[in-house]
Each structure stands twice: as C-alpha cells, then as structure tokens.
Design an enzyme around this catalytic site. Structure first.
Site, PDB file in Angstrom:
ATOM      1  N   LYS A   1       1.027  -1.204   0.164  1.00 17.21           N
ATOM      2  CA  LYS A   1      -0.081  -0.018  -0.055  1.00 17.21           C
ATOM      3  C   LYS A   1       0.931   1.192   0.021  1.00 17.21           C
ATOM      4  O   LYS A   1       2.061   1.221   0.604  1.00 17.21           O
ATOM      5  CB  LYS A   1      -0.684  -0.023   1.309  1.00 17.21           C
ATOM      6  CG  LYS A   1      -2.008  -1.012   1.203  1.00 17.21           C
ATOM      7  CD  LYS A   1      -3.211  -0.735   0.156  1.00 17.21           C
ATOM      8  CE  LYS A   1      -4.246  -1.809   0.117  1.00 17.21           C
ATOM      9  NZ  LYS A   1      -5.161  -1.765   1.022  1.00 17.21           N
TER      10      LYS A   1
ATOM     11  N   ARG B   1      -4.009 -10.270   3.851  1.00 12.14           N
ATOM     12  CA  ARG B   1      -3.974 -10.258   2.283  1.00 12.14           C
ATOM     13  C   ARG B   1      -2.679  -9.704   1.790  1.00 12.14           C
ATOM     14  O   ARG B   1      -2.475  -8.482   2.130  1.00 12.14           O
ATOM     15  CB  ARG B   1      -5.068  -9.247   1.790  1.00 12.14           C
ATOM     16  CG  ARG B   1      -5.136  -9.448   0.234  1.00 12.14           C
ATOM     17  CD  ARG B   1      -6.493  -8.546  -0.191  1.00 12.14           C
ATOM     18  NE  ARG B   1      -7.605  -8.920   0.440  1.00 12.14           N
ATOM     19  CZ  ARG B   1      -8.460  -7.930   1.080  1.00 12.14           C
ATOM     20  NH1 ARG B   1      -8.071  -6.871   1.262  1.00 12.14           N
ATOM     21  NH2 ARG B   1      -9.751  -8.600   1.546  1.00 12.14           N
TER      22      ARG B   1
END
Length: 166
Positions: free
Chosen positions: A109, A144
């Site tokens: 991210k 994840r």
C-alpha cells in the site's frame, strides 16, 4: 466472497452471499476510487470505521448472512490517508474486540511506500511482511498479501513470539 464495498456498491450482494452460504469479507468502504481521498474525513478514524463496519454487519445479517460467516476488513488505503492507516493498525485491538475475524490488507500500500521514502510497490514487500506479522501478533485473523512466502515466515515468527516458543 470478498466485497471491497462492504455491500454498498451492490445492494443485492449480501442476499447472494447468504444464499450461497459462503464466508463474507466486509471491507470498510466509503466510495469509488475516483473519490476516495475526498472521503477520508474522520472524527476518530477507528471509532468511525468500527461504527460503519457494524452498520454493514447489521445489513448483511438482515439479508440472511450468518454472523459466523462474517469477516471484517478495515479497508486500509480505501478512503484513508496514511495516518489513518497507521491509527487503525495501532488500535487494531478495537476492531478485533468486536468479535469477528479481522482481515488486514496492507500489501504494497501507498502508506508503506511513503514511510520508505516513496518506494515503488515492488519494493514494499519487507514492510508488508512486517505489518502482516504485527497484525497477526495483535489479533488479526488473516492478512492479504502479494508475497505469501515472505509473509508466512514473518507471521510464523510473530506466532512463536506470542507463544514463547517455536
């Protein structure tokens, strides 16, 4: 079923999940990617995310989804600024205490890239593994990720740490 909109993008999603009898990952979401940054306004990000996730849980259960099938995802990076993501991770226990499995998706991210001096996504795997291990250590049910092997090693270390043995 992994629903990144938590049931908001498709009002029929919860009833389809209920009919299928499958696990339902409800992610915190406030809108489509074109407007995510403008939606990143919170009084208290953890309290607001908790409240909004619980609203999605109520809607899912009203549509017939079994409570035992629900997994919560705080939606790191979705309508959240970097500091919001760090606050959610630091206070992960406040999501875990809701009693549902919590899935954390921090893999590659942007907030990790920013922390690492604007590193590109493929250079964020070690940071992802660290966040994943810390999330597991702090009660996350799952993570994840893109690089499964590296993350498995990191989570194994966190688990041994928590247990006090390998």
């Amino acid at each position: 079923m992994n629903d990144v909109s938590g049931g908001l993008a498709d009002p029929e999603m919860a009833s389809v999940v209920a009919a299928a009898g499958v696990p339902y990952v409800l992610m915190h979401w406030r809108g489509h990617s074109t407007e995510m940054d403008s939606l990143a306004q919170y009084d208290d990000v953890v309290t607001d995310v908790r409240t909004e996730l619980l609203e999605r849980v109520e809607a899912a259960m009203a549509a017939g989804v079994a409570e035992s099938s629900i997994v919560l995802d705080p939606g790191l990076g979705f309508a959240k600024l970097g500091d919001h993501n760090w606050e959610l991770l630091q206070r992960l226990d406040e999501l875990v205490e809701l009693g549902f499995p919590v899935l954390v998706g921090a893999s590659r991210k942007r907030f990790l890239g920013t922390l690492l001096g604007n590193r590109p996504p493929d250079g964020r795997e070690d940071a992802t593994a660290a966040v994943s291990a810390l999330a597991a250590f702090n009660g996350a049910w799952g993570v994840r990720v893109h690089d499964v092997g590296r993350t498995l090693d990191s989570v194994a270390v966190a688990g041994a740490w928590r247990r006090g043995h390998g």
